[in-house]
Enzyme design. Structure first.
Site, short mmCIF file in Angstrom:
data_model
loop_
_atom_site.label_atom_id
_atom_site.label_comp_id
_atom_site.label_asym_id
_atom_site.label_seq_id
_atom_site.Cartn_x
_atom_site.Cartn_y
_atom_site.Cartn_z
N ASP A 105 53.55 -29.53 5.93
CA ASP A 105 54.90 -29.64 5.36
C ASP A 105 55.52 -28.24 5.25
OD1 ASP A 105 54.37 -28.40 2.76
OD2 ASP A 105 53.26 -30.21 2.23
N HIS A 120 47.41 -25.44 10.44
CA HIS A 120 47.31 -26.76 11.07
C HIS A 120 48.65 -27.27 11.61
CE1 HIS A 120 43.39 -27.56 8.60
NE2 HIS A 120 43.19 -26.79 9.65
N CYS A 131 51.57 -31.88 28.93
CA CYS A 131 51.90 -30.57 29.55
C CYS A 131 52.18 -29.48 28.52
CB CYS A 131 53.07 -30.70 30.53
SG CYS A 131 54.69 -30.89 29.74
N GLY A 190 44.01 -26.26 -4.27
CA GLY A 190 44.29 -27.62 -3.82
C GLY A 190 43.72 -27.97 -2.46
N SER A 192 40.02 -29.40 -0.52
CA SER A 192 38.67 -29.91 -0.73
C SER A 192 37.63 -28.98 -0.10
CB SER A 192 38.53 -31.31 -0.11
OG SER A 192 38.83 -31.26 1.27
N PRO A 217 41.78 -29.52 -9.77
CA PRO A 217 41.28 -30.34 -10.88
C PRO A 217 39.80 -30.66 -10.75
CG PRO A 217 43.24 -31.35 -9.86
CD PRO A 217 42.84 -30.19 -9.00
C1 BJW Z 1 44.90 -30.80 -6.45
C2 BJW Z 1 45.88 -31.51 -7.07
C3 BJW Z 1 46.79 -30.79 -7.83
C4 BJW Z 1 44.70 -32.92 -6.00
N1 BJW Z 1 46.67 -29.46 -7.90
N2 BJW Z 1 44.80 -29.49 -6.54
C5 BJW Z 1 31.91 -26.40 11.30
C6 BJW Z 1 31.12 -27.27 10.61
C7 BJW Z 1 31.35 -28.65 10.67
C8 BJW Z 1 32.42 -29.17 11.43
C9 BJW Z 1 33.21 -28.29 12.11
C10 BJW Z 1 32.95 -26.93 12.05
N3 BJW Z 1 33.91 -26.30 12.79
C11 BJW Z 1 34.76 -27.23 13.30
C12 BJW Z 1 34.34 -28.46 12.92
C13 BJW Z 1 35.01 -29.75 13.29
C14 BJW Z 1 36.22 -30.05 12.43
C15 BJW Z 1 35.80 -30.14 10.97
O1 BJW Z 1 36.05 -29.28 10.16
N4 BJW Z 1 35.18 -31.25 10.58
C16 BJW Z 1 34.74 -31.45 9.20
C17 BJW Z 1 35.62 -32.51 8.54
C18 BJW Z 1 33.29 -31.83 9.20
N5 BJW Z 1 37.26 -29.07 12.59
C19 BJW Z 1 38.09 -29.11 13.62
O2 BJW Z 1 38.02 -29.97 14.48
C20 BJW Z 1 39.16 -28.03 13.69
N6 BJW Z 1 39.18 -27.45 14.99
C21 BJW Z 1 38.26 -26.57 15.39
O3 BJW Z 1 37.38 -26.17 14.67
O4 BJW Z 1 38.39 -26.18 16.71
C22 BJW Z 1 37.30 -25.50 17.34
C23 BJW Z 1 36.26 -26.56 17.65
C24 BJW Z 1 36.62 -27.67 18.37
C25 BJW Z 1 35.66 -28.65 18.66
C26 BJW Z 1 34.36 -28.52 18.17
C27 BJW Z 1 34.03 -27.40 17.42
C28 BJW Z 1 34.99 -26.39 17.17
C29 BJW Z 1 40.54 -28.66 13.49
C30 BJW Z 1 40.74 -29.19 12.13
C31 BJW Z 1 42.13 -29.86 12.03
C32 BJW Z 1 42.33 -30.57 10.71
N7 BJW Z 1 43.50 -31.37 10.82
C33 BJW Z 1 43.98 -32.10 9.63
C34 BJW Z 1 45.16 -32.99 10.06
C35 BJW Z 1 46.39 -32.08 10.35
C36 BJW Z 1 47.62 -32.86 10.64
C37 BJW Z 1 48.03 -33.78 9.52
O5 BJW Z 1 48.46 -33.33 8.45
O6 BJW Z 1 47.93 -34.98 9.73
O7 BJW Z 1 44.39 -31.17 8.61
S1 BJW Z 1 42.70 -33.01 8.82
C38 BJW Z 1 43.31 -32.76 7.17
O8 BJW Z 1 42.32 -31.98 6.42
C39 BJW Z 1 44.53 -31.84 7.32
C40 BJW Z 1 44.34 -30.88 6.19
O9 BJW Z 1 45.07 -29.69 6.44
C41 BJW Z 1 42.85 -30.67 6.17
C42 BJW Z 1 42.31 -30.15 4.88
O10 BJW Z 1 42.55 -31.05 3.84
P1 BJW Z 1 42.88 -30.50 2.38
O11 BJW Z 1 44.18 -29.76 2.43
O12 BJW Z 1 41.73 -29.79 1.84
O13 BJW Z 1 43.18 -31.89 1.59
P2 BJW Z 1 42.13 -32.88 0.88
O14 BJW Z 1 42.81 -34.17 0.69
O15 BJW Z 1 40.84 -32.87 1.57
O16 BJW Z 1 41.88 -32.21 -0.56
C43 BJW Z 1 42.90 -32.16 -1.54
C44 BJW Z 1 42.39 -31.33 -2.71
O17 BJW Z 1 43.45 -31.16 -3.63
C45 BJW Z 1 41.22 -31.97 -3.47
O18 BJW Z 1 40.22 -30.98 -3.67
C46 BJW Z 1 41.85 -32.37 -4.81
O19 BJW Z 1 40.92 -32.28 -5.90
C47 BJW Z 1 42.93 -31.35 -4.94
N8 BJW Z 1 44.06 -31.74 -5.77
N9 BJW Z 1 45.66 -32.88 -6.79
C48 BJW Z 1 45.63 -28.88 -7.25
N10 BJW Z 1 47.78 -31.44 -8.51
ZN ZN Z 2 54.99 -33.15 29.54
#
Ligand code: BJW
Ligand code: ZN
Length: 246
Positions: A105, A120, A131, A190, A192, A217
């Protein structure tokens, strides 16, 4: 003052270079759902592999398109909260402040932050999945049940966000690594801490000698690295940290 807040204030007071990593939780109080929260999170209802991966898009482009267009409408309706505004204030108070976000966002920018590193991507930008060319999407195309087609190659248009298995924009990741390697204090707000490589940034900061302050939290896998943990919503705690009464 709450002793943890006092400890965090002390760290910030003694830090010349400050950086911050945000995740979905910072936008939660604006009404934008997080991904993994059990009751309200997007993935309590939807399977991430179907919605946020190249394979999911290949299997059902219409489902993915409709999900993202519904989320985009929600982001556009949302307003920045007091946490976003406090982070914009930090940019004014700390020269060189680096704001790194995993969020797609634009609420940090709308709150006044001018220098945001998006790891991201951006849900309001579009490109061709085949393409790679950039595309503008007309407002009526957003309501189509299927993604628009690329004028150049006929491929499906998609939002310019980073899905699982895709690499992060090189320049954004490099800027983020440089910022956390150089900072004296890193705020982790904020997120995980489950998604890599973003989840590695606090470890890089810690190894380079930075102090780490977590605002969330709930504890999570990054909590073991933190010098100070502030447990609560960022929209309440960040203004308190800066002494701004909101
Ligand atoms: C509050 C609150 C309040 C609530 N105040 N807080 C190494 C180890 C294991 C796996 C991998 C690794 N390296 C790469 C991987 C694979 C993969 C990965 O990480 N997998 C794991 C899940 C196991 N990663 C990838 O594929 C990445 N690419 C990559 O590494 O490329 C090289 C590669 C490729 C192939 C193989 C190996 C390497 C890309 C990751 C892309 C993530 N995309 C998303 C979607 C984006 C588009 C969309 O928005 O739809 O990104 S997934 C989703 O998770 C989104 C977020 O940005 C991301 C993180 O989530 P976030 O922000 O942490 O949210 P939540 O919901 O998880 O947590 C919310 C938190 O807020 C909680 O803690 C609450 O308590 C808290 N909270 N209210 C403060 N009021
Ligand atoms: Zn195209």
């Amino acid at each position: 003052m709450n002793p943890s807040i006092a400890a965090a204030v002390e760290i910030l007071h003694n830090s010349a270079l400050v950086a911050c990593l945000t995740g979905a939780g910072v936008s939660a109080e604006s009404g934008v759902p997080t991904f993994r929260d059990a009751q309200t999170g997007l993935w309590a209802r939807y399977d991430p592999q179907r919605l946020a991966s190249p394979q999911g898009f290949a299997d059902d482009p219409g489902l993915v398109w409709r999900w993202y267009m519904a989320r985009l409408a929600g982001v556009e309706r949302a307003m920045p909260n007091a946490g976003h505004r406090a982070l914009a204030e930090m940019e004014r108070r700390w020269p060189g402040f680096a704001l790194i976000t995993q969020n797609v966002d634009d609420l940090h920018e709308r709150a006044g932050s001018t220098n945001v590193i998006h790891l991201h991507g951006n849900i309001a930008r579009f490109h061709c999945h085949d393409c790679g060319s950039s595309h503008n999407v007309q407002i009526e195309e957003r309501t189509f049940p299927q993604p628009p087609r690329c004028a150049l190659c006929g491929g499906n248009i998609r939002p310019s966000v980073v899905w699982f298995g895709e690499t992060l924009p090189h320049s954004s990741l490099a800027a983020a690594v440089a910022a956390v390697s150089a900072c004296d204090a890193l705020l982790v707000i904020g997120t995980s801490g489950l998604v890599y490589p973003a989840a590695e940034l606090p470890l890089i900061a810690k190894r380079a000698g930075s102090r780490v302050i977590e605002i969330n939290p709930e504890p999570g896998p990054l909590s073991v690295l933190t010098d100070v943990a502030l447990r609560g919503p960022s929209g309440e705690l960040l203004p308190q940290l800066l002494g701004i009464g909101e």
